[in-house]
Design an enzyme around this catalytic site. Structure first.
Site, short mmCIF file in Angstrom:
data_model
loop_
_atom_site.label_atom_id
_atom_site.label_comp_id
_atom_site.label_asym_id
_atom_site.label_seq_id
_atom_site.Cartn_x
_atom_site.Cartn_y
_atom_site.Cartn_z
N HIS A 1 0.85 -1.19 0.00
CA HIS A 1 0.00 0.00 0.00
C HIS A 1 0.89 1.24 0.00
CE1 HIS A 1 -4.08 1.77 1.20
NE2 HIS A 1 -3.26 2.82 1.05
N HIS B 1 1.16 5.03 -2.34
CA HIS B 1 0.59 5.88 -3.39
C HIS B 1 1.72 6.58 -4.14
CE1 HIS B 1 -3.75 5.73 -2.25
NE2 HIS B 1 -3.23 5.40 -1.08
N ASP C 1 1.72 9.29 -5.99
CA ASP C 1 1.76 10.75 -5.80
C ASP C 1 1.99 11.14 -4.34
OD1 ASP C 1 -0.73 9.84 -5.03
OD2 ASP C 1 -1.85 11.48 -5.96
N GLY D 1 -10.14 7.74 -1.56
CA GLY D 1 -10.72 9.07 -1.38
C GLY D 1 -11.54 9.13 -0.11
N HIS E 1 -10.07 0.89 -0.15
CA HIS E 1 -9.83 1.69 1.06
C HIS E 1 -11.09 1.63 1.92
CE1 HIS E 1 -6.37 3.37 -1.04
NE2 HIS E 1 -6.05 4.07 0.04
N GLU F 1 -10.81 3.35 7.38
CA GLU F 1 -9.80 4.35 7.74
C GLU F 1 -10.51 5.62 8.21
OE1 GLU F 1 -6.05 6.81 5.78
OE2 GLU F 1 -7.64 6.03 4.49
N ASP G 1 1.83 3.91 2.93
CA ASP G 1 0.76 4.77 2.44
C ASP G 1 1.35 5.89 1.57
OD1 ASP G 1 -1.83 5.50 1.97
OD2 ASP G 1 -2.18 6.42 3.92
#
Length: 371
Positions: free
Chosen positions: A27, A29, A31, A184, A211, A214, A302
């Site tokens: 996991h 990302h 960006d 998101g 996701h 969370e 993350d």
């Protein structure tokens, strides 16, 4: 501190030891892990003028401070800047290549890195151009650094493009795209709004993670599993709400019991979970209890830039707080490799041919420092 387990290797791994260990990351990302200097370079090249500072060190600190917000919604805001400079083929390829280098330098042997193709279309790229640019960057990274990276294509919960992205993931699954993800703001955007995409992926025998648990509670986990059929849970921290601890007695609710029984992997990201308010601290993070109860827990970054971390540093924090040892570190790593979106034989080859021998060598080196 936990009681000694029979045969436990007692020497606690140092951060340098952890960096040398063959690790697996599920996991992360794209960006959320851009080098600050690269953000500055790409902003200058593209004419992006909204950065809060063009000093890389100050920018690194700004990202971490901005993300340390206490809520998922505020945590996501700084991504407008990294996404803002990733709008060309050259930028996407560079970021993917540097991501592979950074992960390899942290001792990661296999990683799954996710990104949302629809967020990189502002300068006129097509979805296909975005995907191919990222795949090119990771392919170059594999050739030069030996790390294998599979990509996950992410759809945004608050947009109506999930079916389009799901089809894109299936189209490129033989070229390095290993799965699909949806991410998101959780509150107000339940995964069942994208049920058609998940049904399509299941019909196509494609892998996907969601996701869930969370920024929202048990209902998002239940929907992700029972309605959508997720293979893994992104974070899944709030599964702790279905576990009751009364002294020495622990009782699992039906959802928590199901997640454990079905060996549904939890992609936990300790530092990020604290930043978003999903956990109050590393010491109070549910990962400690879930580990002890035998859930399929994995440790992840993350967003390395936003959380100012690496996978090795995440493990070091857990070792410090929970007194984990080499056996725990290997357990988390094997959990992650078992849960990867790779064919069974390839997972087994990495576990038996790379991970277990690598840990065995590191343990032997620590036990025989003068050899």
């Amino acid at each position: 501190m936990r009681a000694e387990r029979p045969g436990r290797f007692n020497t606690r791994p140092t951060l340098e030891d952890i960096r040398r260990a063959p690790k697996v990351l599920l996991h992360d990302h794209l960006d959320g892990g851009v080098r600050p200097g690269t953000v500055v370079d790409l902003a200058r090249e593209s004419g992006y003028g909204d950065l809060p500072t063009t000093d890389p060190d100050a920018l690194r600190a700004w990202f971490a401070e901005s993300a340390d917000s206490g809520s998922l919604e505020r945590y996501l805001k700084p991504f407008s800047h990294t996404g803002g400079v990733m709008q060309s083929v050259e930028a996407l390829t560079r970021v993917a290549y540097e991501c592979a280098e950074d992960l390899a330098n942290d001792g990661i042997v296999y990683a799954e890195v996710r990104y949302a193709p629809a967020l990189h279309l502002r300068a006129g790229l097509s979805l296909e151009q975005v995907v191919e640019a990222v795949l090119d960057g990771f392919a170059r990274g594999r050739r030069e650094f030996g790390i294998r990276v599979g990509t996950l294509l992410t759809a945004n919960r608050n947009q109506a493009r999930s079916m389009e992205i799901a089809k894109l993931a299936v189209r490129y699954r033989d070229d390095g795209v290993v799965g699909f993800d949806i991410a998101g703001t959780e509150a107000g955007y339940p995964p069942i709004k994208h049920l058609d995409a998940f049904e399509y992926l299941r019909r196509e025998n494609a892998h996907f993670t969601i996701h869930a648990g969370e920024g929202f509670g048990l209902p998002s986990i239940w929907q992700a599993i029972q309605w959508c059929g997720a293979d893994r849970l992104g974070h899944g921290v709030r599964i702790i709400d279905d576990i009751e601890v009364d002294g020495d007695e622990t009782r699992l609710g039906r959802l928590a019991d199901y997640v454990r029984d079905k060996r549904i992997p939890l992609e936990m990201c300790p530092s990020s979970n604290v930043q978003t308010g999903a956990a109050t601290s590393i010491a109070e993070h549910p990962i400690g209890l879930l580990h002890d109860l035998g859930f399929r827990v994995t440790v992840n970054t993350d967003n390395r830039l936003m959380s100012k971390t690496t996978l090795s540093e995440e493990f070091a924090k857990l070792i410090e707080v929970f007194d984990y040892d080499w056996d725990d570190l290997q357990w988390f790593t094997v959990n992650a490799m078992k849960s990867a979106f790779l064919p069974f034989t390839e997972r087994l080859e990495l576990i038996n041919g790379v991970i277990k021998p690598g840990f065995a060598q590191l343990k032997w080196n620590r036990a025989h420092p003068s050899a």
